[in-house]
Design a protein around this motif. Structure first.
Motif, PDB file in Angstrom:
ATOM      1  N   ARG A 211       0.844  -1.205   0.000  1.00  0.00           N
ATOM      2  CA  ARG A 211       0.000   0.000   0.000  1.00  0.00           C
ATOM      3  C   ARG A 211       0.877   1.253   0.000  1.00  0.00           C
ATOM      4  NH1 ARG A 211      -4.322   2.700  -0.526  1.00  0.00           N
ATOM      5  NH2 ARG A 211      -4.991   4.241   1.003  1.00  0.00           N
TER       6      ARG A 211
ATOM      7  N   ASP B  17       1.427   7.158  -6.352  1.00  0.00           N
ATOM      8  CA  ASP B  17       0.328   8.097  -6.609  1.00  0.00           C
ATOM      9  C   ASP B  17       0.776   9.547  -6.432  1.00  0.00           C
ATOM     10  OD1 ASP B  17      -1.409   6.104  -7.166  1.00  0.00           O
ATOM     11  OD2 ASP B  17      -2.475   6.147  -5.245  1.00  0.00           O
TER      12      ASP B  17
ATOM     13  N   LEU C   8      -3.271   9.694   3.598  1.00  0.00           N
ATOM     14  CA  LEU C   8      -4.270   8.891   2.886  1.00  0.00           C
ATOM     15  C   LEU C   8      -4.195   7.419   3.229  1.00  0.00           C
ATOM     16  CD1 LEU C   8      -4.040  10.343  -0.727  1.00  0.00           C
ATOM     17  CD2 LEU C   8      -5.901  10.601   0.898  1.00  0.00           C
TER      18      LEU C   8
ATOM     19  N   ASN D 280      -7.068   5.406   4.561  1.00  0.00           N
ATOM     20  CA  ASN D 280      -8.354   5.683   3.893  1.00  0.00           C
ATOM     21  C   ASN D 280      -9.282   6.520   4.751  1.00  0.00           C
ATOM     22  OD1 ASN D 280      -8.081   4.350   1.424  1.00  0.00           O
ATOM     23  ND2 ASN D 280      -8.379   2.376   2.448  1.00  0.00           N
TER      24      ASN D 280
ATOM     25  N   ILE E  19      -8.149  12.393  -5.682  1.00  0.00           N
ATOM     26  CA  ILE E  19      -8.568  11.739  -4.437  1.00  0.00           C
ATOM     27  C   ILE E  19     -10.059  11.934  -4.227  1.00  0.00           C
ATOM     28  CG2 ILE E  19      -8.377  11.837  -1.922  1.00  0.00           C
ATOM     29  CD1 ILE E  19      -5.503  12.862  -2.340  1.00  0.00           C
ATOM     30  N   GLN E  20     -10.511  13.173  -4.472  1.00  0.00           N
ATOM     31  CA  GLN E  20     -11.928  13.470  -4.268  1.00  0.00           C
ATOM     32  C   GLN E  20     -12.794  12.672  -5.246  1.00  0.00           C
ATOM     33  OE1 GLN E  20     -13.383  17.124  -5.744  1.00  0.00           O
ATOM     34  NE2 GLN E  20     -15.126  17.210  -4.374  1.00  0.00           N
TER      35      GLN E  20
ATOM     36  N   GLU F  42     -12.057   9.897  -6.979  1.00  0.00           N
ATOM     37  CA  GLU F  42     -12.001   8.439  -6.957  1.00  0.00           C
ATOM     38  C   GLU F  42     -12.300   7.841  -5.590  1.00  0.00           C
ATOM     39  OE1 GLU F  42      -8.278   7.504  -8.802  1.00  0.00           O
ATOM     40  OE2 GLU F  42      -8.937   8.448 -10.678  1.00  0.00           O
ATOM     41  N   LEU F  43     -11.927   8.539  -4.525  1.00  0.00           N
ATOM     42  CA  LEU F  43     -12.115   7.954  -3.190  1.00  0.00           C
ATOM     43  C   LEU F  43     -13.271   8.600  -2.427  1.00  0.00           C
ATOM     44  CD1 LEU F  43      -8.335   7.779  -2.184  1.00  0.00           C
ATOM     45  CD2 LEU F  43      -9.710   5.994  -3.231  1.00  0.00           C
ATOM     46  N   HIS F  44     -13.829   9.697  -2.983  1.00  0.00           N
ATOM     47  CA  HIS F  44     -14.950  10.405  -2.345  1.00  0.00           C
ATOM     48  C   HIS F  44     -14.647  10.799  -0.901  1.00  0.00           C
ATOM     49  CE1 HIS F  44     -17.239   9.596  -5.889  1.00  0.00           C
ATOM     50  NE2 HIS F  44     -16.875   8.338  -5.803  1.00  0.00           N
ATOM     51  N   ILE F  45     -13.420  11.208  -0.651  1.00  0.00           N
ATOM     52  CA  ILE F  45     -13.040  11.663   0.680  1.00  0.00           C
ATOM     53  C   ILE F  45     -13.534  13.105   0.847  1.00  0.00           C
ATOM     54  CG2 ILE F  45     -11.029  12.304   2.073  1.00  0.00           C
ATOM     55  CD1 ILE F  45      -9.581   9.903   0.925  1.00  0.00           C
TER      56      ILE F  45
END
Lengths: 279, 240
Positions: free
Chosen positions: A153, A160, A189, A192, A220-221, A223-226
């Motif tokens: 990871r 990334d 990150l 997660n 990040i926003q 693809e990961l909806h953070i």
């Protein structure tokens, strides 16, 4: 449709100093900016309330000393707030003001729910650990125990943020400011987090690195909806990242709205000055 | 069905350092039916853009109502909608094309159009396909697809801007002088796109400088003078 915020912030207060009869009552207090000229108390954050919704980027703008970072540090439990309420919409925390939780529970929130990228990489990284070690530390704190998983990871995250893997065992103190900032983002990150705080992440970076950090945040926003709170004094950065923004001055929120509305139709005198000053 | 009904909408700007309030639009009424193309003409400074920007919440509405018929919320007064409701509508229902391109730095032309779709939740493959189709329609040179728009010409930037807005097939599309810096050929391309959108049922409100461009395309044209909407102009209106 009643949308549920992921983070509800109500009436945050933070002061430095005891206060005196001239400044303790919010109704009658007369301050010089956020400073009581009788006793020297600084009201750094005053009555700050807002909501953060799932998957959104909320911008926080304001001049230096306006209380932006103090507010963020308060939310991240780096500094104790005088009063206020913060609710996180996660099943096990529902209905609890997280500011009143035990330090163990706060640590849990920091490890599992929050991510933080500090303005100064010295605050967010252990400069004498390897870069991958910095990320591993955060992942271990968040419950990861499998070395192979942690390594895999960490490598993905470093790729990334465009850190060459041949340098992953190097200490961040050898890195340029932009690289340190990107290691910090990778670290933040790694667990997660559903909520990420970013404090002036692009300040002081050259334009080219700034563009890749901005792109990374957007990615990040997407693809990961953070959900993110992005603090910056740079309106151009906020314009690129945030759908909604709040403007702070002397510890209080003076204006909030859609970011393009704040930039094109600013209501408050200070916001107007800020927008007129844009290059 | 009425798509947009503006009632008694007015707007002024308070400029603090001058201690002045500048009126921009006196209270106006405007009704746009679903599938219509309504054009607004007028001198620069007459308040045309103010209307569009207030519908889109780039300007904070002042007085009156802006009732929009949303697929998601039902009839909603855009002047009182929450920020989150506006963001939902911007993402899914209402598009806006301005004269200026303001996008993420160092993001390719193709990626920008794709992102517009990805943000709506479109799957990757389909977003890629639709983005390419849109770029092709506006005759963007494929050599430019993977380059960054910063150094594009004015016309190329504008075409990209229109591609980004129209690819999402909005229910209501606001056009703020989308043809201002285009050559004749590109204008025809924009016109074709508008015709196509109209066939798909998109409602359009557009501001144009050149009234000839609207000939035969607009269902209604209003003339904006000193913050007031004058009656529909004859002659340029679509007879069919």
């Amino acid at each position: 449709m009643r949308e549920q915020p992921i983070l509800e912030v109500r009436n945050l207060q933070k002061q430095f100093g005891e206060g005196c009869r001239h400044c303790l009552d919010p109704e009658t207090r007369q301050l010089e900016k956020n400073f009581c000229s009788y006793c020297g108390t600084v009201y750094a954050v005053h009555d700050v309330s807002f909501d953060l919704y799932p998957g959104e980027v909320l911008g926080v703008v304001g001049e230096s000393g306006s209380g932006k970072s103090t507010m963020l540090q308060g939310l991240y439990f780096d500094t104790d707030l005088a009063s206020g309420e913060v609710y996180i919409n996660e099943p096990m925390l529902a209905g609890q003001n997280v500011l009143t939780l035990s330090s163990q529970q706060k640590r849990y929130i920091r490890n599992y729910i929050y991510g933080m990228v500090y303005q100064n990489p010295l605050d967010g990284l252990k400069m004498k650990f390897s870069s991958i070690g910095n990320i591993a530390e955060k992942m271990i704190a968040a419950g990861s125990r499998h070395v192979g998983d942690i390594e895999a990871r960490s490598k993905t995250l470093l790729e990334d943020v465009h850190i060459p893997l041949r340098r992953m065992k190097e200490e961040p103190r050898n890195f340029s400011g932009g690289m340190q900032q990107r290691v910090q983002i990778a670290k933040a990150l790694s667990n997660n987090p559903p909520i990420l705080f970013l404090d002036e992440v692009t300040t002081g970076l050259d334009l080219s690195v700034q563009a890749s950090v901005l792109d990374l945040i957007k990615q990040i926003q997407r693809e990961l909806h953070i959900s993110m709170i992005v603090v910056s004094h740079d309106l151009a950065v906020i314009r690129m990242l945030a759908d909604r923004s709040i403007v702070m001055l002397n510890g209080t929120i003076i204006e909030k709205g859609l970011t393009d509305q704040i930039l094109e139709d600013p209501q408050h005198e200070y916001t107007q000055q800020l927008v007129y000053s844009l290059l | 069905m009425t798509m947009l009904e503006i009632k008694g909408f007015g707007k002024s700007f308070t400029i603090h350092h001058l201690h002045k309030t500048i009126p921009a639009v006196s209270p106006i009424d405007l009704k746009v039916e679903a599938g219509e193309f309504v054009g607004i003409v007028g001198k620069s400074g007459s308040g045309k853009s103010t209307i569009l920007k207030s519908i889109y919440r780039t300007y904070l509405p002042y007085t009156g109502e802006i009732n929009y018929s949303s697929a998601h919320f039902g009839t909603i007064d855009l002047s009182k909608a929450t920020e989150r409701q506006m963001l939902y509508l911007r993402k899914n229902e209402i598009g806006y094309v301005s004269q200026f391109l303001n996008v993420m730095p160092r993001t390719s032309c193709r990626q920008l159009v794709q992102n517009a779709l990805l943000e709506m939740g479109e799957p990757k493959e389909s977003a890629k396909h639709q983005a390419e189709e849109a770029l092709q329609h506006f005759e963007m040179d494929p050599a430019l697809w993977d380059s960054y728009p910063k150094t594009f010409s004015g016309g190329e930037k504008l075409r990209l801007n229109i591609a980004m807005a129209t690819v999402k097939k909005p229910k209501l599309l606001l056009l703020d002088e989308p043809t201002a810096s285009l050559d004749h050929h590109s204008k025809i391309k924009v016109r074709e796109m508008i015709e196509k959108l109209k066939r798909q049922g998109t409602t359009l409100v557009g501001i144009f400088h050149d009234i000839e461009f609207m000939e035969g395309l607009c269902d209604k044209v209003f003339d904006m003078k000193d913050g007031q909407l004058a009656s529909s102009l004859e002659g340029v209106v679509n007879e069919g």
